[in-house]
Design a protein around this motif. Structure first.
Motif, PDB file in Angstrom:
ATOM      1  N   VAL A  32       0.834  -1.204   0.000  1.00 34.67           N
ATOM      2  CA  VAL A  32       0.000   0.000   0.000  1.00 34.67           C
ATOM      3  C   VAL A  32       0.874   1.261   0.000  1.00 34.67           C
ATOM      4  CG1 VAL A  32      -0.356   0.106   2.514  1.00 34.67           C
ATOM      5  CG2 VAL A  32      -2.075   1.075   0.966  1.00 34.67           C
ATOM      6  N   ARG A  59       2.328   1.581  -3.556  1.00 33.57           N
ATOM      7  CA  ARG A  59       1.315   2.084  -4.498  1.00 33.57           C
ATOM      8  C   ARG A  59       1.043   3.570  -4.260  1.00 33.57           C
ATOM      9  NH1 ARG A  59       1.779  -2.662  -5.919  1.00 33.57           N
ATOM     10  NH2 ARG A  59       0.228  -3.974  -6.873  1.00 33.57           N
ATOM     11  N   GLU A  78      -7.949   5.378 -10.663  1.00 31.63           N
ATOM     12  CA  GLU A  78      -8.022   3.917 -10.568  1.00 31.63           C
ATOM     13  C   GLU A  78      -7.035   3.403  -9.519  1.00 31.63           C
ATOM     14  OE1 GLU A  78      -7.499   2.500 -14.578  1.00 31.63           O
ATOM     15  OE2 GLU A  78      -9.422   3.354 -15.207  1.00 31.63           O
ATOM     16  N   GLN A  79      -5.829   3.954  -9.514  1.00 29.13           N
ATOM     17  CA  GLN A  79      -4.845   3.574  -8.495  1.00 29.13           C
ATOM     18  C   GLN A  79      -5.350   3.974  -7.108  1.00 29.13           C
ATOM     19  OE1 GLN A  79      -1.585   5.690 -10.585  1.00 29.13           O
ATOM     20  NE2 GLN A  79      -0.379   3.866 -10.135  1.00 29.13           N
ATOM     21  N   SER A  80      -5.994   5.115  -7.019  1.00 26.12           N
ATOM     22  CA  SER A  80      -6.516   5.594  -5.736  1.00 26.12           C
ATOM     23  C   SER A  80      -7.572   4.653  -5.181  1.00 26.12           C
ATOM     24  CB  SER A  80      -7.105   6.999  -5.891  1.00 26.12           C
ATOM     25  OG  SER A  80      -6.099   7.915  -6.193  1.00 26.12           O
ATOM     26  N   GLU A  81      -8.422   4.145  -6.049  1.00 25.85           N
ATOM     27  CA  GLU A  81      -9.443   3.192  -5.595  1.00 25.85           C
ATOM     28  C   GLU A  81      -8.790   1.950  -5.001  1.00 25.85           C
ATOM     29  OE1 GLU A  81     -12.389   2.350  -8.576  1.00 25.85           O
ATOM     30  OE2 GLU A  81     -12.639   4.485  -9.028  1.00 25.85           O
ATOM     31  N   GLU A  82      -7.735   1.456  -5.656  1.00 30.15           N
ATOM     32  CA  GLU A  82      -7.021   0.290  -5.148  1.00 30.15           C
ATOM     33  C   GLU A  82      -6.393   0.591  -3.788  1.00 30.15           C
ATOM     34  OE1 GLU A  82      -3.416  -2.756  -6.389  1.00 30.15           O
ATOM     35  OE2 GLU A  82      -3.408  -0.726  -7.212  1.00 30.15           O
ATOM     36  N   ARG A  99      -8.975   0.607  -1.043  1.00 31.45           N
ATOM     37  CA  ARG A  99      -9.338  -0.753  -0.611  1.00 31.45           C
ATOM     38  C   ARG A  99      -8.238  -1.359   0.270  1.00 31.45           C
ATOM     39  NH1 ARG A  99     -11.072  -0.919  -6.029  1.00 31.45           N
ATOM     40  NH2 ARG A  99      -9.164  -1.991  -6.664  1.00 31.45           N
ATOM     41  N   MET A 100      -6.992  -1.118  -0.107  1.00 30.52           N
ATOM     42  CA  MET A 100      -5.872  -1.667   0.661  1.00 30.52           C
ATOM     43  C   MET A 100      -5.793  -1.050   2.059  1.00 30.52           C
ATOM     44  SD  MET A 100      -3.045  -1.779  -2.380  1.00 30.52           S
ATOM     45  CE  MET A 100      -1.836  -2.841  -1.622  1.00 30.52           C
TER      46      MET A 100
END
Length: 124
Positions: free
Chosen positions: A12, A15, A102-106, A109-110
Motif C-alpha cells: 500500500v 502504491r 483507478e490507483q486511488s481506488e485500489e 481498498r488496501m
C-alpha cells in the motif's frame, strides 16, 4: 504482517508512492497560474498518503497506526477531489486523471483492509 520489516515493504505504501509520483507528473502540465492552487494542493495531498502510512507504521501503538492510516484515507479522498475539480475546470486534460483515480481506488481498498486487519488482530 509477516515478512514486513519496514513501511517500505508495504504494498500500500509502494502504491501510494506511485500515485504521488504520477500526481507530480500530471501537475507539471497544469498552467503556471495554478502553481499555488490545484498544483500545490494536489501534490500536498498525494505526498500525505504515503507519508502518513510511513508515520503510522513508526508509531508505538496500534491505535496510533490506525489513526494515521485513516488520515491517509482522508488525504486520498482529498487528492481525488482535487483531480476531479482540475478535470472539471479544464486544468487537467479529459481522461488524464483516470489512471490516478483507478490507483486511488485500489489504495483505498488496501488501506481499509489494513485497518481492518490491525483492528481485528492482536499485536502488529
Amino acid at each position: 504482517m509477516s515478512g514486513v520489516q519496514s513501511y517500505r515493504d508495504l504494498i500500500v505504501w509502494q502504491r501510494a508512492m506511485d500515485v504521488a509520483a504520477a500526481t507530480y507528473q500530471l501537475t507539471r502540465e497544469y498552467p503556471r497560474d495554478e502553481l499555488f492552487g490545484l498544483t500545490s494542493q494536489s501534490r500536498r495531498a498525494a505526498v500525505s498518503i504515503p507519508a502518513n502510512i510511513a508515520e503510522g507504521y513508526g508509531r508505538a501503538s496500534k491505535q496510533a497506526y490506525i489513526n494515521f492510516l485513516r488520515i491517509a484515507q482522508g488525504s486520498l479522498k482529498e487528492l481525488e477531489t482535487h483531480l476531479l475539480l482540475a478535470e472539471r475546470v479544464g486544468t487537467a486534460g479529459a481522461g488524464s486523471i483516470q489512471p490516478i483515480l483507478e490507483q486511488s481506488e485500489e489504495i483505498g481498498r488496501m488501506l481499509k483492509a489494513l485497518i481492518g486487519k490491525l483492528r481485528d488482530h492482536p499485536g502488529r
